[in-house]
Motif scaffolding. Sequence first.
Motif, short mmCIF file in Angstrom:
data_model
loop_
_atom_site.label_atom_id
_atom_site.label_comp_id
_atom_site.label_asym_id
_atom_site.label_seq_id
_atom_site.Cartn_x
_atom_site.Cartn_y
_atom_site.Cartn_z
N LYS A 224 0.83 -1.20 0.00
CA LYS A 224 0.00 0.00 0.00
C LYS A 224 0.86 1.26 0.00
CE LYS A 224 -2.65 -1.04 3.60
NZ LYS A 224 -3.70 -0.96 4.64
N LYS A 225 0.26 2.37 -0.46
CA LYS A 225 0.86 3.68 -0.29
C LYS A 225 0.09 4.40 0.80
CE LYS A 225 2.81 4.79 -4.79
NZ LYS A 225 2.81 5.74 -5.93
N ILE A 226 0.82 4.90 1.79
CA ILE A 226 0.18 5.55 2.93
C ILE A 226 0.67 6.99 3.00
CG2 ILE A 226 -0.11 5.52 5.44
CD1 ILE A 226 1.08 2.34 4.35
N ILE A 227 -0.25 7.93 2.95
CA ILE A 227 0.13 9.34 3.06
C ILE A 227 0.34 9.67 4.53
CG2 ILE A 227 -0.59 11.74 2.70
CD1 ILE A 227 -2.15 10.69 0.24
N VAL A 228 1.56 10.09 4.87
CA VAL A 228 1.90 10.38 6.26
C VAL A 228 1.06 11.56 6.75
CG1 VAL A 228 3.75 11.13 7.81
CG2 VAL A 228 4.24 9.49 5.99
N GLY A 229 0.32 11.32 7.85
CA GLY A 229 -0.57 12.34 8.40
C GLY A 229 -1.94 12.35 7.76
N GLY A 230 -2.16 11.47 6.77
CA GLY A 230 -3.45 11.46 6.08
C GLY A 230 -3.71 12.81 5.43
N SER A 231 -4.90 13.35 5.62
CA SER A 231 -5.26 14.63 4.98
C SER A 231 -4.49 15.81 5.59
CB SER A 231 -6.76 14.87 5.11
OG SER A 231 -7.14 14.85 6.47
N GLU A 232 -3.84 15.57 6.73
CA GLU A 232 -3.02 16.65 7.35
C GLU A 232 -1.69 16.84 6.62
OE1 GLU A 232 -3.56 18.62 10.08
OE2 GLU A 232 -5.54 17.83 10.54
N ASN A 233 -1.29 15.83 5.87
CA ASN A 233 0.04 15.83 5.23
C ASN A 233 1.15 15.99 6.27
OD1 ASN A 233 -1.20 15.37 2.80
ND2 ASN A 233 -1.15 17.50 2.15
N TRP A 234 2.25 16.63 5.90
CA TRP A 234 3.46 16.71 6.75
C TRP A 234 3.65 18.17 7.15
CZ3 TRP A 234 6.21 13.81 9.70
CH2 TRP A 234 7.60 13.87 9.83
N HIS A 235 3.22 18.52 8.39
CA HIS A 235 3.33 19.93 8.81
C HIS A 235 3.63 20.04 10.30
CE1 HIS A 235 -0.49 20.34 11.03
NE2 HIS A 235 -1.04 19.56 10.11
N PHE A 236 4.00 21.21 10.72
CA PHE A 236 4.36 21.51 12.11
C PHE A 236 3.13 21.36 13.02
CE2 PHE A 236 5.41 24.12 15.77
CZ PHE A 236 6.78 23.97 15.91
N GLY A 237 3.32 20.69 14.18
CA GLY A 237 2.30 20.69 15.22
C GLY A 237 1.32 19.54 15.21
N PHE A 238 1.33 18.71 14.17
CA PHE A 238 0.43 17.54 14.15
C PHE A 238 1.15 16.39 14.85
CE2 PHE A 238 -1.38 13.75 12.00
CZ PHE A 238 -2.72 13.95 12.28
N TYR B 279 2.39 13.16 14.93
CA TYR B 279 2.64 12.05 14.00
C TYR B 279 2.87 10.73 14.71
CZ TYR B 279 2.48 15.45 10.38
OH TYR B 279 2.02 16.43 9.53
N SER B 280 3.33 10.80 15.95
CA SER B 280 3.53 9.57 16.70
C SER B 280 2.18 8.88 16.95
CB SER B 280 4.22 9.90 18.02
OG SER B 280 4.67 8.73 18.64
N THR B 281 1.20 9.66 17.36
CA THR B 281 -0.16 9.13 17.54
C THR B 281 -0.73 8.67 16.20
OG1 THR B 281 -0.51 10.54 19.45
CG2 THR B 281 -2.49 9.71 18.36
N TRP B 282 -0.51 9.46 15.17
CA TRP B 282 -0.99 9.07 13.84
C TRP B 282 -0.44 7.70 13.43
CZ3 TRP B 282 2.03 7.87 9.63
CH2 TRP B 282 1.32 7.55 8.47
N ALA B 283 0.85 7.49 13.68
CA ALA B 283 1.50 6.23 13.28
C ALA B 283 0.91 5.05 14.05
CB ALA B 283 3.00 6.31 13.49
N HIS B 284 0.65 5.26 15.34
CA HIS B 284 0.05 4.18 16.15
C HIS B 284 -1.34 3.83 15.64
CE1 HIS B 284 3.03 3.47 19.22
NE2 HIS B 284 3.24 4.76 19.30
N LYS B 285 -2.10 4.83 15.27
CA LYS B 285 -3.46 4.58 14.77
C LYS B 285 -3.47 4.00 13.37
CE LYS B 285 -5.91 8.25 17.29
NZ LYS B 285 -6.49 9.61 17.11
N SER B 286 -2.46 4.34 12.58
CA SER B 286 -2.47 3.98 11.16
C SER B 286 -1.80 2.65 10.87
CB SER B 286 -1.79 5.08 10.34
OG SER B 286 -2.39 6.31 10.63
N GLY B 287 -1.02 2.14 11.83
CA GLY B 287 -0.33 0.89 11.63
C GLY B 287 -1.27 -0.30 11.73
N PRO B 288 -0.79 -1.53 11.62
CA PRO B 288 0.63 -1.82 11.38
C PRO B 288 1.04 -1.55 9.92
CG PRO B 288 -0.64 -3.86 11.47
CD PRO B 288 -1.59 -2.74 11.79
#
Length: 173
Positions: free
Chosen positions: A50-64, A66-75
């Motif tokens: 699969k291709k996974i967009i880091v941060g989903g619709s948030e993309n890659w930006h200051f203040g989001f 990402y550690s929580t995002w990764a836990h929710k989006s894995g494995p």
Amino acid sequence: MAMKFGGAMVLVVIASVMMGASMANPGWNDNNGYAWPPKQAKGPTEVPPKKIIVGGSENWHFGFDYSTWAHKSGPFYVNDTLVFKYDPPSDNNTHPHSVYVFPSFWSYMKCDLQRATMLANVSDGAGDGFEFTLSQKWKFYFFACGQSGGFHCSTGKMRFSVVSLPRPWKWQG
Ligand SMILES: [Cu+2]
């Protein structure tokens, strides 16, 4: 003498029949369910990457976070691709981002960018984004933004880790 000659003739006939058959149909198939090349209509098959967009619709930006995002989006699995999307530097974007990978958990915890390796510069996240494939099985990857001397990594929460699990299988048929 005649026997020998006859035997050779039979072999030639058989060989030419086989060649003719194999040229007409490069695969084979019989009524017992065996086929070559295998059709794989039934049985276990690997789930495609699969291709996974880091941060989903948030993309890659200051203040989001990402550690929580990764836990929710894995494995995440080996050969999955992470896509980092961020705008290149411009008059409207004077604090661009980047992507670094740390060699260890401790350098990651400290946001020690001196030890990190740059994967993508401030311009690489434009358009369809920067793609990074988790090519090694059972590897911990530690990602972060490398901008502002670790400020984006620590205060900006622009860091996360993933482990690349072996790809799962699914039953088909
Ligand atoms: Cu950043």
